[in-house]
Design a protein around this motif. Structure first.
Motif, PDB file in Angstrom:
ATOM      1  N   HIS A  67      -7.271  -5.075  11.381  1.00 31.97           N
ATOM      2  CA  HIS A  67      -7.937  -6.018  10.125  1.00 31.97           C
ATOM      3  C   HIS A  67      -7.175  -7.273   9.959  1.00 31.97           C
ATOM      4  O   HIS A  67      -6.330  -7.427  10.049  1.00 31.97           O
ATOM      5  CB  HIS A  67      -7.526  -4.801   8.664  1.00 31.97           C
ATOM      6  N   GLU A 118      -3.617  -1.931  16.137  1.00 33.11           N
ATOM      7  CA  GLU A 118      -3.590   0.065  15.890  1.00 33.11           C
ATOM      8  C   GLU A 118      -4.089   0.714  16.108  1.00 33.11           C
ATOM      9  O   GLU A 118      -5.210   1.015  15.195  1.00 33.11           O
ATOM     10  CB  GLU A 118      -3.549  -0.301  13.839  1.00 33.11           C
ATOM     11  N   HIS A 164      -4.717   8.778   6.737  1.00 36.43           N
ATOM     12  CA  HIS A 164      -3.744   8.413   4.838  1.00 36.43           C
ATOM     13  C   HIS A 164      -3.322   9.473   4.608  1.00 36.43           C
ATOM     14  O   HIS A 164      -3.416   9.328   2.880  1.00 36.43           O
ATOM     15  CB  HIS A 164      -5.391   7.234   3.845  1.00 36.43           C
ATOM     16  N   TYR A 188       0.690  -0.951  -0.210  1.00 40.35           N
ATOM     17  CA  TYR A 188       0.209  -0.129  -0.247  1.00 40.35           C
ATOM     18  C   TYR A 188       0.742   1.052   0.411  1.00 40.35           C
ATOM     19  O   TYR A 188       2.316   1.464   0.322  1.00 40.35           O
ATOM     20  CB  TYR A 188      -0.761   0.298   0.975  1.00 40.35           C
ATOM     21  N   ASP A 212       3.527   4.713   8.683  1.00 46.73           N
ATOM     22  CA  ASP A 212       3.050   3.581   9.010  1.00 46.73           C
ATOM     23  C   ASP A 212       2.580   3.430   7.354  1.00 46.73           C
ATOM     24  O   ASP A 212       3.089   3.068   6.228  1.00 46.73           O
ATOM     25  CB  ASP A 212       1.187   3.919   8.073  1.00 46.73           C
TER      26      ASP A 212
HETATM   27  N1  GLY Z   1      -1.923   0.891   5.989  1.00 44.79           N
HETATM   28  C1  GLY Z   1      -3.538   0.892   6.133  1.00 44.79           C
HETATM   29  C2  GLY Z   1      -3.999   0.085   7.902  1.00 44.79           C
HETATM   30  O1  GLY Z   1      -3.403   0.346   8.975  1.00 44.79           O
HETATM   31  O2  GLY Z   1      -4.536  -0.388   7.875  1.00 44.79           O
END
Ligand code: GLY
Ligand code: MN
Ligand code: MN
Length: 444
Positions: free
Chosen positions: A337, A382, A228, A214, A246
């Motif tokens: 997630h 997170e 983001h 990502y 991140d």
């Molecule tokens: N890097 C995107 C997230 O932490 O979900």
């Protein structure tokens, strides 16, 4: 790990993939799956393609992530057939004839011209399901079962249970990302810009931006409040107060997704980082089989509320902060997630392998996973605390404004926010925090 050990792991991976494919095929009442790696997408009115991103179903079988116009023909019993695109092309680098550990597991056919694939596919394509993005191509080839729901639900649901080969790949991805994170941290303390820090990160990871799972979030000061943030300012700010990074890495198509936050000075913001860091560690310890992932998110909300209360951001007791719905101003996203072939991996919102919907509750709309936690799953954990202008403005205009210590909020705002994100593997007897274990291990 030597080549023989990887081969042993991979052999088991292929056995499991074959068994899953067989079940999906039987449920659909078809003869097999035709999995397309993908095709290049060209930019509008241009002859330059966008970076190629392989179909995750294709890379679930083999670590080939850079070869469009390739195909897999799978029936769940016979050796999988790989149609590997190998054109004659003097403009571009053509793929090498593969010679890796995975080669013996496929019956490989080389395809010189992308539009001649029909010759390598089964004769009666009506009994095969196409899994891929290019529906027009599939239809032109005579396939009409395109990404059937039943097949996708089954494969997506079971993809959450990683094979040992996949866990090996995910540890590798984490170890690459951890090394790069350490250098990014040093770069922040040396006063580099967001852009320069990102360059350092990519250099150590030895991965290009396109290799990353990502877009990296490399945020200094207030930018850390943008969840983001992808901008990468080229000039350093006049002062470096805080740094949120991140950033992940890929290995054989599997993703790492790690976040760390730093404070330049030893101050109240640093104390807040330590509190969020401890919360991450606590929540990771709660990732145990049989629990609902939702309960982890609820525990995170409780933990954030406790920190907000202790730091005097909100003049209420933790339970009341939760009760009043104040947490989501400071922690507006989900606790994490599933992680795997995609950074936000599929099938987080289903209850079973037929795809029975299990959506996020309205109180936690951004939670990406509602699964029961089980062994072999891989999750991110997170938690974060952010000082986001638009959300704070909303809070200020609400009834709850009176509970907020706005001077404290204003003092934290120039630091943006905090997120501490680890990647964990669930085992039946323990939880493996890949990120922290590899952080301790890696020497650089
Ligand atoms: N890097 C995107 C997230 O932490 O979900
Ligand atoms: Mn992340
Ligand atoms: Mn994440």
């Amino acid at each position: 790990m030597d080549n023989d050990s990887i081969k042993t792991l991979y052999a088991k991976h292929i056995d499991i993939m074959q068994a899953r494919a067989k079940e999906a095929i039987e449920r659909e009442g078809i003869e097999g799956l035709i999995i397309h790696s993908g095709q290049l997408h060209y930019q509008f009115l241009d002859d330059n393609p966008y970076p190629f991103k392989v179909n995750p179903h294709f890379k679930s079988w083999l670590p080939v992530v850079d070869n469009p116009n390739s195909w897999l023909i799978i029936d769940g019993e016979n050796k999988p057939k790989l149609v590997f695109y190998l054109p004659v092309d003097f403009w571009h680098k053509v793929p090498e004839v593969p010679d890796a550990f995975w080669v013996p597991f496929f019956d490989i056919h080389y395809l010189k011209k992308a539009n001649k694939v029909e010759q390598c596919l089964p004769y009666d394509l009506s009994k095969y399901a196409y899994l891929g993005e290019h529906l027009e191509v599939a239809k032109a080839l005579g396939m009409h079962l395109l990404n059937p729901d039943r097949v996708l639900h089954y494969l997506h649901y079971h993809r959450a249970y990683k094979t040992d080969y996949e866990l090996y790949c995910m540890r590798k991805a984490n170890s690459i990302a951890v090394k790069a994170h350490k250098v990014a941290k040093q770069s922040f303390f040396s006063g580099l810009s967001e852009y320069e820090i990102n360059q350092e990160y990519l250099g150590v990871a030895k991965q290009s931006e396109n290799d990353m799972p990502y877009g990296n979030i490399v945020a200094l000061n207030e930018n850390a409040s943008i969840l983001h943030y992808m901008l990468l300012n080229k000039a350093p700010p006049s002062t470096h107060r805080s740094f949120l990074i991140d950033a992940g890495a890929s290995y054989h198509g599997y993703a790492a997704d790690i976040t760390r936050t730093y404070s330049m000075e030893d101050n109240r913001f640093q104390e807040l980082i330590v509190a969020v860091d401890s919360l991450t560690e606590y929540l990771v310890s709660q990732v145990t089989p049989g629990k609902e992932y939702l309960s982890l998110h609820e525990a995170a909300c409780g933990g954030i509320a406790k920190i907000l209360s202790e730091f005097g951001v909100v003049n209420l007791l933790p339970d009341d902060i939760v009760e009043q719905g104040i947490v989501s101003t400071f922690f507006p996203h989900g606790i994490g997630h599933m992680l795997g072939l995609q950074v936000h991996d599929v099938a987080g919102h289903v209850a079973d392998d037929t795809g029975t919907a299990k959506p996020a509750p309205s109180a936690h709309p951004f939670l990406r996973c509602m699964r029961t936690i089980e062994a072999r799953q891989v999750f991110t954990v997170e938690p974060g605390i952010y000082f986001i202008d638009s959300l704070l403005t909303e809070l200020k205009g609400s009834e709850n404004s009176k509970y907020i210590n706005w001077n404290t909020v204003d003092a934290f705002k120039p630091f943006g926010g905090i997120r501490i994100e680890d990647n964990v593997i669930v085992h039946s007897e323990h939880t493996e925090n890949m990120t922290r274990e590899l952080w301790e291990e890696s020497l650089s």
